[in-house]
Write a protein that holds these residues in place. Structure first.
Motif, PDB file in Angstrom:
ATOM      1  N   HIS A 135       0.853  -1.190   0.000  1.00  0.00           N
ATOM      2  CA  HIS A 135       0.000   0.000   0.000  1.00  0.00           C
ATOM      3  C   HIS A 135       0.893   1.246   0.000  1.00  0.00           C
ATOM      4  O   HIS A 135       2.043   1.198   0.436  1.00  0.00           O
ATOM      5  CB  HIS A 135      -0.891  -0.015   1.245  1.00  0.00           C
ATOM      6  N   GLU A 194      -9.412  -2.149   2.340  1.00  0.00           N
ATOM      7  CA  GLU A 194      -9.125  -0.725   2.163  1.00  0.00           C
ATOM      8  C   GLU A 194     -10.334   0.069   2.630  1.00  0.00           C
ATOM      9  O   GLU A 194     -11.478  -0.238   2.255  1.00  0.00           O
ATOM     10  CB  GLU A 194      -8.843  -0.412   0.692  1.00  0.00           C
ATOM     11  N   GLU A 214      -8.799   4.444  -3.028  1.00  0.00           N
ATOM     12  CA  GLU A 214      -9.694   3.494  -2.331  1.00  0.00           C
ATOM     13  C   GLU A 214     -10.735   2.920  -3.280  1.00  0.00           C
ATOM     14  O   GLU A 214     -11.000   1.710  -3.270  1.00  0.00           O
ATOM     15  CB  GLU A 214     -10.362   4.201  -1.154  1.00  0.00           C
ATOM     16  N   ASN A 218     -10.764  -1.161  -4.354  1.00  0.00           N
ATOM     17  CA  ASN A 218     -11.968  -1.895  -3.939  1.00  0.00           C
ATOM     18  C   ASN A 218     -12.875  -2.258  -5.111  1.00  0.00           C
ATOM     19  O   ASN A 218     -13.904  -2.903  -4.917  1.00  0.00           O
ATOM     20  CB  ASN A 218     -12.761  -1.081  -2.911  1.00  0.00           C
ATOM     21  N   ARG A 227      -4.451  -3.116  -1.067  1.00  0.00           N
ATOM     22  CA  ARG A 227      -5.249  -2.512  -0.004  1.00  0.00           C
ATOM     23  C   ARG A 227      -4.410  -2.393   1.266  1.00  0.00           C
ATOM     24  O   ARG A 227      -3.404  -3.067   1.431  1.00  0.00           O
ATOM     25  CB  ARG A 227      -6.510  -3.340   0.238  1.00  0.00           C
ATOM     26  N   VAL A 228      -4.855  -1.589   2.201  1.00  0.00           N
ATOM     27  CA  VAL A 228      -3.985  -1.166   3.298  1.00  0.00           C
ATOM     28  C   VAL A 228      -3.929  -2.126   4.479  1.00  0.00           C
ATOM     29  O   VAL A 228      -2.883  -2.298   5.102  1.00  0.00           O
ATOM     30  CB  VAL A 228      -4.401   0.236   3.800  1.00  0.00           C
TER      31      VAL A 228
END
Length: 237
Positions: A135, A194, A214, A218, A227-228
């Motif tokens: 990320h 995310e 985001e 997604n 994603r984070v």
């Protein structure tokens, strides 16, 4: 916080609140707790997040951390100042071990996994939350010095004392799978999520970039590894 940032909050993330990632983690942990469960919190820290209070959901909650503030953590029944690489507990002492935003700081993650495996009872769970190194936040963190991390987090409202050096040795889906297998764990689940771009909410232009990112990651499972947030559940067979 600017008016446009607050407008973006209401428009794009009305279901989110501060600490949304800790809420997700808490929900996962609670699935594995009951009144007869002994819980160990690795890197428990000073007890900053209320979401990490499990005292009323388990038989006992122990915690370890190198930060001496752990001794005053109100969410622990017993605290120790200790490295997570050499836990001072007997074999099979706990039913559940958790760690929240700890993996990214570990220099020897496999040692930690093996220690967790040792102190868990058969059938016990190791539940973790950590940033995904692919990320943009961890990528930028690896490219910038520690003083900048402390400075940036201060802008975000976090005290400098709560910002620690990051290494990211075990911060991807494959990293966790590999270390889990080497230490004997069975993988129950690994979720990569995310959500609201917390680190970019200091400025509406930064925030706009985060919103676009985001929406992109997604939009398809193809992007899930960017994603984070990683939340993983491992089990000792």
């Amino acid at each position: 916080m600017g008016k446009l940032v607050k407008l973006f909050d209401r428009t794009f993330y009305p279901q989110y609140a501060d600490g949304w990632d800790n809420r997700l983690f808490r929900c996962q942990v609670l699935k594995h707790l009951s009144k007869n469960i002994k819980l160990l919190d690795l890197g428990a820290g000073a007890g900053i997040s209320k979401q990490m209070n499990f005292k009323n959901s388990a038989a006992s909650v122990d915690g370890v951390d190198l930060d001496r503030r752990v001794l005053k953590n109100p969410y622990l029944d017993e605290a120790k100042v200790s490295s997570v690489e050499t836990l001072t507990y007997n074999d099979a002492s706990f039913d559940v071990v958790i760690c929240n935003n700890v993996l990214e700081h570990l220099s020897s993650p496999l040692l930690v996994f093996k220690e967790v495996y040792r102190v868990l009872r058969p059938g016990g769970f190791f539940i973790m939350k950590t940033p995904n190194k692919f990320h943009y936040v961890p990528v930028l963190a690896r490219l910038t010095p520690y003083w900048f991390h402390r400075f940036y987090n201060k802008i975000r409202g976090r005290q400098e004392v709560d910002t620690f050096p990051v290494i990211y040795k075990i911060n991807s889906y494959n990293d966790i799978v590999r270390n889990a297998k080497k230490s004997g764990f069975k993988i129950e689940s690994i979720e990569i999520t995310e959500g609201r771009p917390e680190y970019l909410r200091i400025n509406f232009l930064f925030y706009l970039f985060g919103i676009l990112y985001e929406k992109l990651v997604n939009s398809s499972k193809f992007f899930k590894n960017f994603r984070v947030l990683i939340i993983a559940v491992l089990r000792k067979e």
